[in-house]
Motif scaffolding. Sequence first.
Motif, mmCIF file in Angstrom:
data_model
loop_
_atom_site.group_PDB
_atom_site.id
_atom_site.type_symbol
_atom_site.label_atom_id
_atom_site.label_comp_id
_atom_site.label_asym_id
_atom_site.label_seq_id
_atom_site.Cartn_x
_atom_site.Cartn_y
_atom_site.Cartn_z
ATOM 1 N N UNK A 1 0.851 -1.201 0.000
ATOM 2 C CA UNK A 1 0.000 0.000 0.000
ATOM 3 C C UNK A 1 0.878 1.239 0.000
ATOM 4 N N UNK A 2 0.697 2.106 -0.990
ATOM 5 C CA UNK A 2 1.452 3.364 -1.051
ATOM 6 C C UNK A 2 0.667 4.454 -0.337
ATOM 7 N N UNK A 3 1.311 5.068 0.625
ATOM 8 C CA UNK A 3 0.700 6.151 1.389
ATOM 9 C C UNK A 3 1.342 7.465 0.957
ATOM 10 N N UNK A 4 0.544 8.370 0.413
ATOM 11 C CA UNK A 4 1.035 9.634 -0.143
ATOM 12 C C UNK A 4 0.527 10.791 0.698
ATOM 13 N N UNK A 5 1.338 11.847 0.814
ATOM 14 C CA UNK A 5 0.894 13.014 1.577
ATOM 15 C C UNK A 5 1.754 14.221 1.285
ATOM 16 N N UNK A 6 1.426 15.342 1.928
ATOM 17 C CA UNK A 6 2.203 16.567 1.766
ATOM 18 C C UNK A 6 1.556 17.535 0.800
ATOM 19 N N UNK A 7 2.247 18.645 0.593
ATOM 20 C CA UNK A 7 1.704 19.724 -0.238
ATOM 21 C C UNK A 7 2.241 19.708 -1.662
ATOM 22 N N UNK A 8 2.896 18.615 -2.037
ATOM 23 C CA UNK A 8 3.445 18.518 -3.388
ATOM 24 C C UNK A 8 4.858 19.034 -3.520
ATOM 25 N N UNK A 9 5.411 19.615 -2.445
ATOM 26 C CA UNK A 9 6.784 20.120 -2.466
ATOM 27 C C UNK A 9 7.580 19.394 -1.399
ATOM 28 N N UNK A 10 8.315 18.374 -1.796
ATOM 29 C CA UNK A 10 9.059 17.558 -0.843
ATOM 30 C C UNK A 10 10.067 18.377 -0.049
ATOM 31 N N UNK A 11 10.652 19.374 -0.691
ATOM 32 C CA UNK A 11 11.738 20.129 -0.061
ATOM 33 C C UNK A 11 11.264 21.241 0.858
ATOM 34 N N UNK A 12 9.968 21.348 1.061
ATOM 35 C CA UNK A 12 9.430 22.478 1.805
ATOM 36 C C UNK A 12 9.845 22.458 3.279
ATOM 37 N N UNK A 13 10.355 23.589 3.737
ATOM 38 C CA UNK A 13 10.615 23.790 5.160
ATOM 39 C C UNK A 13 9.422 24.461 5.842
ATOM 40 N N UNK A 14 8.345 24.626 5.099
ATOM 41 C CA UNK A 14 7.175 25.312 5.657
ATOM 42 C C UNK A 14 6.497 24.519 6.758
#
Length: 332
Positions: A270-283
Amino acid sequence: MGKETVRWGVLATGGIASVFTADLMRMPDAEVVAVASRSTAAARAFADRFGIPRAYGSWAELAADQDVDVVYVAGPHSSHRAAAGLCLEAGRAVLCEKAFTLNSREAEELVAVARRQERFLMEAMWMYCNPVIRRLGETIRSGAIGDVRTVHADFGLAGPFAPEHRLRDPALGGGALLDLGVYPVSFAQLILGEPDRVQADALLSPEGVDLNTGMLLGWESGATALLSCSITADTPITASVTGTAGRIELGRGFFYPDRFVLHRDGREPEEVVGGNGNRNSLQYEAAEVMRCLRAGETESPLVPLNGTLAVMRTLDAVRERIGVRYPVDGES
């Protein structure tokens, strides 16, 4: 702190300060109002680049700026104790880059200052604030992979780094461990807590810093973590957690993932995906700091100070095993 906009000061003007400042500029509830460097010219150039209104040629001026809610300390490891301590004593909240300090004694001193001043302090362990890493932790705590038995993680860069580079300088906390090894160690301790046993071996440079380090951590539960870091080899930079009923795999760049794969006995992966689309974000870490400040919290539940201290103790133990000492270690 009830106001919507959080006003940031940035202490240091290097590469990570630039990345973090650029990310802050994209956040509508953050404002960068001041920057400081040991050089007025460097501070002014950084301020002009990002449109920051005030540039200071000393840390003390930034620490004294009453319009700054929180200071991001982004200098070398060797400067963290002094810079973060100065800001905390002056009443500023602090987000301090990792490795948090050069050793656990300095880390304990910083935490003591923050608690005495009742000021917010957090290590900039952005991995802990990443939504996929948070989901990974929830998945493990839910029992989805059973009891954790092994953790694997590595972080290595090919180099080479010249002898005069900061990564080769003991006075600056040089070596693979504090720059890169802090990630695998923090990953393992996020999952299993502080280890009961620490073993390590390393290749040292002529200057006495670690070029390539392997670590084996053990817990009374029977769990183990096999970790490595290097400034001489481009390693996979992946991680995995294996339990009695399955495993979780993180691909290259495991400490800033946008997904993981959950393997469970008798089921399809099972692939679990998340985040805002910017892996490098320090936000993510910036947002957590601002949430804490608005809530009146003096430390983050995502990056607790006791966890930071535990990681620093492990890093100290590794250095003791491999024979790496920094000049500051002799001051204890």
